[in-house]
Design an enzyme around this catalytic site. Structure first.
Site, PDB file in Angstrom:
ATOM      1  N   ASN A 196      -1.783  -0.150   6.942  1.00  0.00           N
ATOM      2  CA  ASN A 196      -1.265  -1.460   7.352  1.00  0.00           C
ATOM      3  C   ASN A 196      -0.404  -2.133   6.295  1.00  0.00           C
ATOM      4  O   ASN A 196      -0.336  -3.353   6.218  1.00  0.00           O
ATOM      5  CB  ASN A 196      -2.413  -2.356   7.825  1.00  0.00           C
ATOM      6  N   ARG A 222       2.600  -7.110   8.940  1.00  0.00           N
ATOM      7  CA  ARG A 222       1.877  -6.078   9.706  1.00  0.00           C
ATOM      8  C   ARG A 222       2.344  -6.041  11.156  1.00  0.00           C
ATOM      9  O   ARG A 222       2.453  -4.977  11.763  1.00  0.00           O
ATOM     10  CB  ARG A 222       0.374  -6.320   9.620  1.00  0.00           C
ATOM     11  N   TYR A 260     -12.380  -2.262  -3.737  1.00  0.00           N
ATOM     12  CA  TYR A 260     -12.951  -2.317  -2.395  1.00  0.00           C
ATOM     13  C   TYR A 260     -14.480  -2.345  -2.400  1.00  0.00           C
ATOM     14  O   TYR A 260     -15.102  -1.972  -1.388  1.00  0.00           O
ATOM     15  CB  TYR A 260     -12.450  -1.128  -1.568  1.00  0.00           C
ATOM     16  N   PHE A 276     -15.910   3.568   6.903  1.00  0.00           N
ATOM     17  CA  PHE A 276     -14.550   4.001   6.571  1.00  0.00           C
ATOM     18  C   PHE A 276     -14.245   3.904   5.079  1.00  0.00           C
ATOM     19  O   PHE A 276     -13.086   4.051   4.672  1.00  0.00           O
ATOM     20  CB  PHE A 276     -13.524   3.201   7.384  1.00  0.00           C
ATOM     21  N   HIS A 305      -1.853  -5.415   1.277  1.00  0.00           N
ATOM     22  CA  HIS A 305      -3.142  -6.043   1.033  1.00  0.00           C
ATOM     23  C   HIS A 305      -2.892  -7.401   0.388  1.00  0.00           C
ATOM     24  O   HIS A 305      -1.991  -7.536  -0.430  1.00  0.00           O
ATOM     25  CB  HIS A 305      -3.991  -5.202   0.064  1.00  0.00           C
ATOM     26  N   LYS A 349       0.837  -1.206   0.000  1.00  0.00           N
ATOM     27  CA  LYS A 349       0.000   0.000   0.000  1.00  0.00           C
ATOM     28  C   LYS A 349       0.878   1.266   0.000  1.00  0.00           C
ATOM     29  O   LYS A 349       2.092   1.186   0.204  1.00  0.00           O
ATOM     30  CB  LYS A 349      -0.925  -0.033   1.223  1.00  0.00           C
ATOM     31  N   THR A 375      -5.403  -8.120  10.239  1.00  0.00           N
ATOM     32  CA  THR A 375      -5.756  -6.715   9.986  1.00  0.00           C
ATOM     33  C   THR A 375      -5.761  -5.930  11.296  1.00  0.00           C
ATOM     34  O   THR A 375      -5.287  -4.795  11.348  1.00  0.00           O
ATOM     35  CB  THR A 375      -7.155  -6.631   9.334  1.00  0.00           C
ATOM     36  N   ARG A 404      -1.537 -14.794   3.600  1.00  0.00           N
ATOM     37  CA  ARG A 404      -2.256 -14.034   4.642  1.00  0.00           C
ATOM     38  C   ARG A 404      -1.634 -14.247   6.028  1.00  0.00           C
ATOM     39  O   ARG A 404      -1.592 -13.338   6.837  1.00  0.00           O
ATOM     40  CB  ARG A 404      -3.747 -14.362   4.621  1.00  0.00           C
ATOM     41  N   GLU A 451      -9.287  -9.997  -8.139  1.00  0.00           N
ATOM     42  CA  GLU A 451      -8.294  -8.928  -7.989  1.00  0.00           C
ATOM     43  C   GLU A 451      -7.166  -9.053  -9.019  1.00  0.00           C
ATOM     44  O   GLU A 451      -6.691  -8.046  -9.546  1.00  0.00           O
ATOM     45  CB  GLU A 451      -7.757  -8.925  -6.548  1.00  0.00           C
TER      46      GLU A 451
HETATM   47  P1  CMP Z   1      -7.390  -4.626   3.265  1.00  0.00           P
HETATM   48  O1  CMP Z   1      -6.940  -6.034   3.449  1.00  0.00           O
HETATM   49  O2  CMP Z   1      -6.732  -3.820   2.220  1.00  0.00           O
HETATM   50  O3  CMP Z   1      -8.954  -4.630   2.962  1.00  0.00           O
HETATM   51  C1  CMP Z   1      -9.870  -3.770   3.571  1.00  0.00           C
HETATM   52  C2  CMP Z   1      -9.212  -2.736   4.384  1.00  0.00           C
HETATM   53  O4  CMP Z   1     -10.048  -1.949   5.170  1.00  0.00           O
HETATM   54  C3  CMP Z   1      -8.277  -3.393   5.356  1.00  0.00           C
HETATM   55  O5  CMP Z   1      -7.159  -3.857   4.644  1.00  0.00           O
HETATM   56  C4  CMP Z   1      -8.012  -2.283   6.355  1.00  0.00           C
HETATM   57  O6  CMP Z   1      -6.821  -1.582   6.066  1.00  0.00           O
HETATM   58  C5  CMP Z   1      -9.204  -1.364   6.133  1.00  0.00           C
HETATM   59  N1  CMP Z   1      -9.960  -1.177   7.351  1.00  0.00           N
HETATM   60  C6  CMP Z   1     -10.568  -2.122   8.089  1.00  0.00           C
HETATM   61  N2  CMP Z   1     -11.184  -1.570   9.140  1.00  0.00           N
HETATM   62  C7  CMP Z   1     -10.938  -0.231   9.073  1.00  0.00           C
HETATM   63  C8  CMP Z   1     -11.309   0.877   9.878  1.00  0.00           C
HETATM   64  N3  CMP Z   1     -12.049   0.719  10.974  1.00  0.00           N
HETATM   65  N4  CMP Z   1     -10.872   2.099   9.491  1.00  0.00           N
HETATM   66  C9  CMP Z   1     -10.129   2.263   8.386  1.00  0.00           C
HETATM   67  N5  CMP Z   1      -9.755   1.232   7.578  1.00  0.00           N
HETATM   68  C10 CMP Z   1     -10.154   0.009   7.931  1.00  0.00           C
END
Ligand code: CMP
Length: 137
Positions: free
Chosen positions: A113, A103, A50, A58, A116, A10, A92, A86, A127
Site C-alpha cells: 500500500n 493509497r 512493527y 500477517f 506508511h 514502502k 489502509t 494520514r 518511529e
Molecule cells: P502500515 O500503516 O505500514 O502498518 C501496518 C501494516 O500492516 C499496514 O500498513 C498494512 O500494510 C499491513 N496489513 C494490515 N492488514 C494486513 C493483512 N491482512 N495482510 C497483510 N498486511 C496487512
C-alpha cells in the site's frame, strides 16, 4: 499544533518510482521535509517498527515485504501533520481509501500500500527516534 511525523514510502512505492510524487504532494500541501533517507530495513528494525503487530497472522509477511527492497524514510513537520498526513495517505483498507489520496490513487491491496505514516503522537515520537535518532524529534 505544529508537530512532526514519520512517513515512509514502502518498497513497492520506491520500485514504482512514486517517491517524487509523494514528496511533491506533502510539499504542495505546505508541510516541511526535515529528514529523509533511502535505506534498506533490516529484519531487526522491521520487527521493532512493527512490534505492535507481532501477534498478527500477517506479521511474517509484513516483515518480509518491508525488508524486500529500499524504502524512503522521512520526517515531516507542520500544522497537525500527523492526522492530516494520514488523511492524505488514505485508509489502509483499499475499499475505503478515497480517490485523491495516495493509497486511493496508487494501491489496490492492504499489504502493498505504497506508504506508511505514524498513527499518533506517541507512534510518531517512537518511529522518528527509531529511524533518525532522538536528535530528529
Ligand atoms: P502500515 O500503516 O505500514 O502498518 C501496518 C501494516 O500492516 C499496514 O500498513 C498494512 O500494510 C499491513 N496489513 C494490515 N492488514 C494486513 C493483512 N491482512 N495482510 C497483510 N498486511 C496487512
Amino acid at each position: 499544533a505544529i508537530e512532526k511525523t514519520f512517513l515512509m514510502v514502502k518498497p513497492d512505492g520506491v520500485e514504482r518510482q512514486l517517491v517524487g510524487d509523494i514528496v511533491d504532494r506533502f510539499e504542495r500541501k505546505g508541510f516541511t521535509l526535515c529528514e529523509a533517507k533511502l535505506m534498506t530495513i533490516t529484519e531487526d528494525l522491521a520487527k521493532q517498527h512493527y512490534a505492535e503487530h507481532s501477534e498478527r497472522p500477517f506479521f511474517g509477511e509484513l516483515v518480509d515485504f518491508i525488508t524486500s527492497g529500499p524504502v524512503f524514510a522521512m520526517v515531516w513537520e507542520g500544522e497537525n501533520v500527523i492526522s492530516v498526513g494520514r488523511l492524505m495517505m488514505g485508509a489502509t483498507n483499499p475499499l475505503e481509501s478515497a480517490p485523491g489520496t495516495i493509497r486511493g490513487d496508487y494501491s489496490t491491496t492492504v499489504s502493498h500500500n505504497v506508504i506508511h505514516g505514524s498513527d499518533s503522537f506517541a507512534s510518531a515520537q517512537r518511529e522518528i527516534t527509531l529511524f533518525f535518532g532522538e536528535e530528529a524529534l
